[in-house]
Write a protein that holds these residues in place. Sequence first.
Motif, PDB file in Angstrom:
ATOM      1  N   GLU A 197       0.838  -1.188   0.000  1.00  0.00           N
ATOM      2  CA  GLU A 197       0.000   0.000   0.000  1.00  0.00           C
ATOM      3  C   GLU A 197       0.878   1.244   0.000  1.00  0.00           C
ATOM      4  OE1 GLU A 197      -2.490  -0.237   3.398  1.00  0.00           O
ATOM      5  OE2 GLU A 197      -0.889   0.148   4.850  1.00  0.00           O
ATOM      6  N   ALA A 198       0.300   2.351  -0.430  1.00  0.00           N
ATOM      7  CA  ALA A 198       1.029   3.622  -0.491  1.00  0.00           C
ATOM      8  C   ALA A 198       0.129   4.735   0.031  1.00  0.00           C
ATOM      9  CB  ALA A 198       1.450   3.923  -1.928  1.00  0.00           C
ATOM     10  N   TYR A 199       0.748   5.682   0.733  1.00  0.00           N
ATOM     11  CA  TYR A 199      -0.029   6.819   1.226  1.00  0.00           C
ATOM     12  C   TYR A 199       0.844   8.070   1.229  1.00  0.00           C
ATOM     13  CZ  TYR A 199       2.249   5.692   5.737  1.00  0.00           C
ATOM     14  OH  TYR A 199       3.153   5.426   6.741  1.00  0.00           O
ATOM     15  N   PRO A 200       0.230   9.243   1.026  1.00  0.00           N
ATOM     16  CA  PRO A 200       1.001  10.491   0.976  1.00  0.00           C
ATOM     17  C   PRO A 200       1.492  10.896   2.365  1.00  0.00           C
ATOM     18  CG  PRO A 200      -1.332  10.957   0.832  1.00  0.00           C
ATOM     19  CD  PRO A 200      -1.212   9.468   0.783  1.00  0.00           C
ATOM     20  N   VAL A 201       2.690  11.487   2.403  1.00  0.00           N
ATOM     21  CA  VAL A 201       3.276  11.935   3.662  1.00  0.00           C
ATOM     22  C   VAL A 201       3.764  13.373   3.514  1.00  0.00           C
ATOM     23  CG1 VAL A 201       3.940   9.610   4.401  1.00  0.00           C
ATOM     24  CG2 VAL A 201       5.537  10.979   3.026  1.00  0.00           C
ATOM     25  N   SER A 202       4.195  13.937   4.615  1.00  0.00           N
ATOM     26  CA  SER A 202       4.638  15.326   4.641  1.00  0.00           C
ATOM     27  C   SER A 202       5.895  15.547   3.805  1.00  0.00           C
ATOM     28  CB  SER A 202       4.914  15.745   6.089  1.00  0.00           C
ATOM     29  OG  SER A 202       5.588  16.985   6.145  1.00  0.00           O
ATOM     30  N   THR A 203       5.994  16.728   3.229  1.00  0.00           N
ATOM     31  CA  THR A 203       7.197  17.091   2.477  1.00  0.00           C
ATOM     32  C   THR A 203       8.406  17.307   3.385  1.00  0.00           C
ATOM     33  OG1 THR A 203       6.457  19.399   2.505  1.00  0.00           O
ATOM     34  CG2 THR A 203       5.972  18.097   0.520  1.00  0.00           C
ATOM     35  N   ALA A 209      17.790  15.715   6.730  1.00  0.00           N
ATOM     36  CA  ALA A 209      18.051  16.210   8.084  1.00  0.00           C
ATOM     37  C   ALA A 209      16.859  15.935   9.003  1.00  0.00           C
ATOM     38  CB  ALA A 209      18.340  17.705   8.053  1.00  0.00           C
ATOM     39  N   ASN A 210      15.691  15.720   8.414  1.00  0.00           N
ATOM     40  CA  ASN A 210      14.494  15.408   9.200  1.00  0.00           C
ATOM     41  C   ASN A 210      14.388  13.898   9.377  1.00  0.00           C
ATOM     42  OD1 ASN A 210      13.674  18.142   9.302  1.00  0.00           O
ATOM     43  ND2 ASN A 210      12.721  17.966   7.284  1.00  0.00           N
ATOM     44  N   ASN A 211      14.514  13.449  10.604  1.00  0.00           N
ATOM     45  CA  ASN A 211      14.456  12.022  10.908  1.00  0.00           C
ATOM     46  C   ASN A 211      13.598  11.840  12.153  1.00  0.00           C
ATOM     47  OD1 ASN A 211      15.006   9.252  10.756  1.00  0.00           O
ATOM     48  ND2 ASN A 211      16.763   9.448  12.123  1.00  0.00           N
ATOM     49  N   ILE A 212      12.299  12.079  11.982  1.00  0.00           N
ATOM     50  CA  ILE A 212      11.363  12.042  13.099  1.00  0.00           C
ATOM     51  C   ILE A 212      10.215  11.084  12.789  1.00  0.00           C
ATOM     52  CG2 ILE A 212      11.894  14.357  13.963  1.00  0.00           C
ATOM     53  CD1 ILE A 212       9.533  15.428  12.346  1.00  0.00           C
ATOM     54  N   LYS A 213       9.630  10.542  13.833  1.00  0.00           N
ATOM     55  CA  LYS A 213       8.569   9.551  13.677  1.00  0.00           C
ATOM     56  C   LYS A 213       7.378  10.093  12.896  1.00  0.00           C
ATOM     57  CE  LYS A 213       5.960   6.151  16.354  1.00  0.00           C
ATOM     58  NZ  LYS A 213       5.671   5.630  17.718  1.00  0.00           N
ATOM     59  N   GLU A 214       7.150  11.400  13.007  1.00  0.00           N
ATOM     60  CA  GLU A 214       5.993  12.016  12.339  1.00  0.00           C
ATOM     61  C   GLU A 214       6.051  11.880  10.815  1.00  0.00           C
ATOM     62  OE1 GLU A 214       6.023  13.220  16.391  1.00  0.00           O
ATOM     63  OE2 GLU A 214       7.627  13.291  14.892  1.00  0.00           O
ATOM     64  N   LEU A 215       7.222  11.588  10.273  1.00  0.00           N
ATOM     65  CA  LEU A 215       7.332  11.393   8.826  1.00  0.00           C
ATOM     66  C   LEU A 215       6.508  10.200   8.353  1.00  0.00           C
ATOM     67  CD1 LEU A 215      11.156  11.966   8.209  1.00  0.00           C
ATOM     68  CD2 LEU A 215       9.288  13.594   7.914  1.00  0.00           C
ATOM     69  N   LEU A 216       6.227   9.266   9.249  1.00  0.00           N
ATOM     70  CA  LEU A 216       5.446   8.084   8.896  1.00  0.00           C
ATOM     71  C   LEU A 216       3.954   8.371   8.797  1.00  0.00           C
ATOM     72  CD1 LEU A 216       7.063   5.372  11.201  1.00  0.00           C
ATOM     73  CD2 LEU A 216       7.893   6.250   9.002  1.00  0.00           C
TER      74      LEU A 216
END
Length: 226
Positions: A197-203, A209-216
């Motif tokens: 499956e695929a879903y859109p995520v934040s830019t 440099a951004n390595n945070i859980k919220e990227l998921l």
Amino acid sequence: MCGRYTLAKKPEVIAQRFDASLEKDTFRETFNAAPTQVLPVISNNNPETIRYFKWGLIPFWAKDASIGNKMINARAETLKEKPAFRKSLQQKRCLVIADGFYEWKKEGKTKQPFRITLKDNGLFAFAGLWDEWKDDKGNKVQSFTIITTDPNELMAPIHNRMPVILPPAQEKHWLSNDLNPDEAMDLLVPYNAADMEAYPVSTLVNSPANNIKELLDSLEKGAGAS
């Protein structure tokens, strides 16, 4: 291509899934794995241990390590022809451990990042190649590349390539030293789209440099897989 991926599972879960030892103290969850980083792999010469190689393959014959910046992916259909990959296909294959990857879909003048996972949100392995390079001082650098192939039905609307994901039953086969190059090539096919499956995520994922859980997190559902 595959230029970013995730590995956000706990080390004990990873070790159990791949039946390989993993040093808990050295493992770090990554929500935005990027080229040049040192990341967990399982190589054919030591399949019982999860080790850390640099992403971006540096062929043993390279004069300069910077060549690895251009070798983050290897097209499946050219592996037997390219000098950088030919010997590794024969002798140095690896599993690149992940639980998702990112790809960018063109939407007008912008690109929307998507996270692609298995439907069960489980761990999986990209088919990879590795090599060992020495600098002028004799220091060794072990590095890897992720093999790509044509997209399946899920990936085709997003991008014209996708990483090769090996079904679990073929993982040990990929690492087998008895596997010849032709047999290896037969494994490099698109994964079953019905299981993904695929879903859109934040830019925010655009920057390594951004390595945070919220990227998921999914932009559609407001919460991603963890």
